[in-house]
Motif scaffolding. Structure first.
Motif, PDB file in Angstrom:
ATOM      1  N   ILE A   1       6.366  -2.139  -1.366  1.00  0.00           N
ATOM      2  CA  ILE A   1       7.607  -1.786  -1.874  1.00  0.00           C
ATOM      3  C   ILE A   1       7.523  -0.938  -3.043  1.00  0.00           C
ATOM      4  CG2 ILE A   1       9.426  -2.877  -3.503  1.00  0.00           C
ATOM      5  CD1 ILE A   1       9.060  -5.605  -2.001  1.00  0.00           C
ATOM      6  N   ASP A   2       6.347  -1.008  -3.883  1.00  0.00           N
ATOM      7  CA  ASP A   2       6.236  -0.073  -4.951  1.00  0.00           C
ATOM      8  C   ASP A   2       6.096   1.606  -4.333  1.00  0.00           C
ATOM      9  OD1 ASP A   2       6.407  -1.923  -6.950  1.00  0.00           O
ATOM     10  OD2 ASP A   2       4.289  -2.062  -7.246  1.00  0.00           O
ATOM     11  N   LEU A   3       5.384   1.789  -3.210  1.00  0.00           N
ATOM     12  CA  LEU A   3       5.115   2.920  -2.764  1.00  0.00           C
ATOM     13  C   LEU A   3       6.529   3.592  -2.035  1.00  0.00           C
ATOM     14  CD1 LEU A   3       2.163   2.305  -0.650  1.00  0.00           C
ATOM     15  CD2 LEU A   3       2.220   4.001  -2.221  1.00  0.00           C
ATOM     16  N   SER A   4       7.205   2.619  -1.630  1.00  0.00           N
ATOM     17  CA  SER A   4       8.766   3.122  -1.302  1.00  0.00           C
ATOM     18  C   SER A   4       9.557   3.651  -2.416  1.00  0.00           C
ATOM     19  CB  SER A   4       9.507   1.957  -0.761  1.00  0.00           C
ATOM     20  OG  SER A   4      10.751   2.476  -0.298  1.00  0.00           O
ATOM     21  N   LEU A   5       9.576   2.829  -3.723  1.00  0.00           N
ATOM     22  CA  LEU A   5      10.070   3.015  -5.016  1.00  0.00           C
ATOM     23  C   LEU A   5       9.358   4.487  -5.616  1.00  0.00           C
ATOM     24  CD1 LEU A   5      10.365  -0.426  -6.554  1.00  0.00           C
ATOM     25  CD2 LEU A   5      12.341   1.335  -6.376  1.00  0.00           C
ATOM     26  N   ALA A   6       8.130   4.385  -5.427  1.00  0.00           N
ATOM     27  CA  ALA A   6       7.349   5.609  -5.884  1.00  0.00           C
ATOM     28  C   ALA A   6       7.686   7.002  -5.262  1.00  0.00           C
ATOM     29  CB  ALA A   6       6.149   5.564  -6.153  1.00  0.00           C
ATOM     30  N   SER A   7       7.939   6.893  -3.977  1.00  0.00           N
ATOM     31  CA  SER A   7       8.249   8.087  -2.947  1.00  0.00           C
ATOM     32  C   SER A   7       9.562   8.672  -3.536  1.00  0.00           C
ATOM     33  CB  SER A   7       8.016   7.860  -1.534  1.00  0.00           C
ATOM     34  OG  SER A   7       9.063   6.986  -1.272  1.00  0.00           O
ATOM     35  N   ARG A   8      10.687   7.615  -3.651  1.00  0.00           N
ATOM     36  CA  ARG A   8      11.967   8.064  -4.057  1.00  0.00           C
ATOM     37  C   ARG A   8      12.126   8.402  -5.425  1.00  0.00           C
ATOM     38  NH1 ARG A   8      15.731   4.660  -0.069  1.00  0.00           N
ATOM     39  NH2 ARG A   8      14.364   4.248   1.780  1.00  0.00           N
ATOM     40  N   ALA A   9      11.634   7.761  -6.396  1.00  0.00           N
ATOM     41  CA  ALA A   9      12.260   7.659  -7.779  1.00  0.00           C
ATOM     42  C   ALA A   9      10.882   8.056  -8.635  1.00  0.00           C
ATOM     43  CB  ALA A   9      12.859   6.682  -8.040  1.00  0.00           C
TER      44      ALA A   9
ATOM     45  N   PRO B   1       4.405  16.101  -8.140  1.00  0.00           N
ATOM     46  CA  PRO B   1       5.494  15.260  -8.139  1.00  0.00           C
ATOM     47  C   PRO B   1       5.405  14.075  -6.930  1.00  0.00           C
ATOM     48  CG  PRO B   1       6.382  17.369  -6.985  1.00  0.00           C
ATOM     49  CD  PRO B   1       5.038  17.523  -7.798  1.00  0.00           C
ATOM     50  N   ALA B   2       6.296  13.073  -7.066  1.00  0.00           N
ATOM     51  CA  ALA B   2       5.966  11.901  -6.497  1.00  0.00           C
ATOM     52  C   ALA B   2       6.194  12.341  -4.787  1.00  0.00           C
ATOM     53  CB  ALA B   2       6.830  10.827  -7.034  1.00  0.00           C
ATOM     54  N   ARG B   3       7.358  12.861  -4.710  1.00  0.00           N
ATOM     55  CA  ARG B   3       7.565  13.320  -3.238  1.00  0.00           C
ATOM     56  C   ARG B   3       6.507  14.333  -2.575  1.00  0.00           C
ATOM     57  NH1 ARG B   3      13.768  15.428  -4.407  1.00  0.00           N
ATOM     58  NH2 ARG B   3      14.226  13.940  -6.078  1.00  0.00           N
ATOM     59  N   GLU B   4       5.716  14.839  -3.284  1.00  0.00           N
ATOM     60  CA  GLU B   4       4.668  15.452  -2.249  1.00  0.00           C
ATOM     61  C   GLU B   4       3.627  14.864  -2.225  1.00  0.00           C
ATOM     62  OE1 GLU B   4       3.756  19.198  -4.521  1.00  0.00           O
ATOM     63  OE2 GLU B   4       5.601  19.816  -4.898  1.00  0.00           O
ATOM     64  N   VAL B   5       3.434  13.578  -2.946  1.00  0.00           N
ATOM     65  CA  VAL B   5       2.100  12.932  -2.755  1.00  0.00           C
ATOM     66  C   VAL B   5       2.236  11.322  -2.277  1.00  0.00           C
ATOM     67  CG1 VAL B   5       0.899  14.239  -4.557  1.00  0.00           C
ATOM     68  CG2 VAL B   5       2.168  12.126  -5.284  1.00  0.00           C
ATOM     69  N   ILE B   6       3.398  10.872  -2.283  1.00  0.00           N
ATOM     70  CA  ILE B   6       3.668   9.673  -1.840  1.00  0.00           C
ATOM     71  C   ILE B   6       4.462   9.681  -0.597  1.00  0.00           C
ATOM     72  CG2 ILE B   6       4.481   7.362  -2.374  1.00  0.00           C
ATOM     73  CD1 ILE B   6       2.292   8.000  -4.120  1.00  0.00           C
ATOM     74  N   ALA B   7       3.931   8.915   0.572  1.00  0.00           N
ATOM     75  CA  ALA B   7       4.830   8.777   1.601  1.00  0.00           C
ATOM     76  C   ALA B   7       5.602   7.465   1.830  1.00  0.00           C
ATOM     77  CB  ALA B   7       3.596   8.787   3.207  1.00  0.00           C
ATOM     78  N   GLU B   8       6.983   7.760   2.297  1.00  0.00           N
ATOM     79  CA  GLU B   8       7.566   6.681   2.364  1.00  0.00           C
ATOM     80  C   GLU B   8       7.106   5.586   3.520  1.00  0.00           C
ATOM     81  OE1 GLU B   8      11.565   4.112   2.239  1.00  0.00           O
ATOM     82  OE2 GLU B   8      10.131   5.395   0.917  1.00  0.00           O
ATOM     83  N   PRO B   9       6.851   4.401   3.227  1.00  0.00           N
ATOM     84  CA  PRO B   9       6.544   3.593   4.232  1.00  0.00           C
ATOM     85  C   PRO B   9       7.753   3.377   5.295  1.00  0.00           C
ATOM     86  CG  PRO B   9       6.248   2.373   2.304  1.00  0.00           C
ATOM     87  CD  PRO B   9       7.218   3.704   1.929  1.00  0.00           C
ATOM     88  N   GLN B  10       7.272   3.184   6.709  1.00  0.00           N
ATOM     89  CA  GLN B  10       8.224   2.930   7.727  1.00  0.00           C
ATOM     90  C   GLN B  10       9.428   1.718   7.281  1.00  0.00           C
ATOM     91  OE1 GLN B  10       6.035   2.823  11.322  1.00  0.00           O
ATOM     92  NE2 GLN B  10       5.263   5.025  11.084  1.00  0.00           N
ATOM     93  N   ARG B  11      10.427   1.900   7.853  1.00  0.00           N
ATOM     94  CA  ARG B  11      11.335   1.011   7.492  1.00  0.00           C
ATOM     95  C   ARG B  11      10.946  -0.381   8.021  1.00  0.00           C
ATOM     96  NH1 ARG B  11      16.501   0.196   5.742  1.00  0.00           N
ATOM     97  NH2 ARG B  11      17.776  -1.355   6.665  1.00  0.00           N
TER      98      ARG B  11
END
Length: 270
Positions: free
Chosen positions: A142-150, A158-168
């Protein structure tokens, strides 16, 4: 020049760092840079600070650090020591800091996968872990999803370059485990259990992470049967942790069963 709109699920602009935290986070970044040196990729504020929902005296400070995999292992132990509450007093209720290797952070995962998990602070039980097998995966997914988005960059990429959104699918599995954890109630304040449930419910409906209090307001508006409980949780959440108000246990359990059902329905629809 026209501003490019943020992708769905992302905040339109970064939230300001609360004034009560600025000196602390500046010193924290300085210490992280000193320990990690050229191996440091990013330092990100996540959680309530990134979502603009930080409440001084109640909220934790959530920080995610991304490092190159070549970081020496001894540096992780040094980080845990120099960032502990005894070495650098946390002005918030507590600090939750997680260190990820850059390769792990950049690959969608359903696991914890951290190099270091540090919980420290006046109102947070001390935890120092270097083994992700010691922890339940769902918190970190959950934290990785939050980090990737916000995630709000405090240093580096920046977060969007280094954190991948977990699969749904992995994310919904994590949400279901989170609801079970909060339904059990052990170690969690009743108001936070309800507000976490609200955030999970809104995510299942919208695929967006809202701040806890905004999510609760949305649920109170749309779920008349649970409005009194959610409003009571919001009222309690405005108080310091030690002064949180009791909520009807049966109502909390009933609400979290409702949330679990909605998460299950979203999982089946995926």
């Amino acid at each position: 020049m026209a501003r490019t709109p943020a992708p769905p699920g992302f905040p339109a602009s970064p939230q300001p760092v609360p004034a009560e935290l600025r000196p602390y986070l500046e010193e924290q970044v300085h210490r992280i840079r000193t320990v990690c040196g050229p191996h440091l990729v990013s330092v990100l504020a996540v959680g309530s600070v990134a979502l603009g929902d930080y409440l001084h005296g109640r909220s934790d400070v959530d920080v995610m650090v991304v490092v190159d995999s070549s970081l020496p292992g001894r540096a992780l132990h040094e980080l845990a020591g120099t960032l502990s509450h005894s070495a650098l007093p946390c002005p918030a209720a507590g600090l939750e800091l997680v260190v990820h290797a850059s390769g792990t952070a950049a690959s969608p995962s359903g696991g914890a996968g951290y190099l270091l998990d540090l919980n420290t602070g006046a109102e947070l039980p001390e935890k120092v872990s270097f083994d992700p097998g010691e922890s339940a995966d769902f918190w970190y997914v959950i934290d990785l999803s939050l980090a990737s988005r916000a995630g709000r960059s405090l240093f580096g990429r920046p977060a969007r370059e280094v954190i991948a959104e977990p699969q749904r699918a992995a994310l919904l599995t994590a949400l279901r485990a989170s609801v079970r954890e909060h339904a059990a109630g052990e170690g969690h304040l009743a108001d936070n259990r309800v507000l976490n449930g609200c955030r999970s419910l809104v995510f299942c409906r919208t695929d967006q992470w809202l701040p806890k209090r905004r999510a609760a307001e949305a649920v109170a508006d749309s779920e008349a049967a649970f409005r009194p409980l959610v409003e009571a949780a919001l009222h309690s959440f405005e108080r310091p942790r030690g002064a949180a108000l009791p909520l009807p246990a049966a109502d909390v359990r009933r609400f979290l069963r409702h949330v679990a059902t909605r998460v299950d329905e979203a999982t089946e629809a995926t």
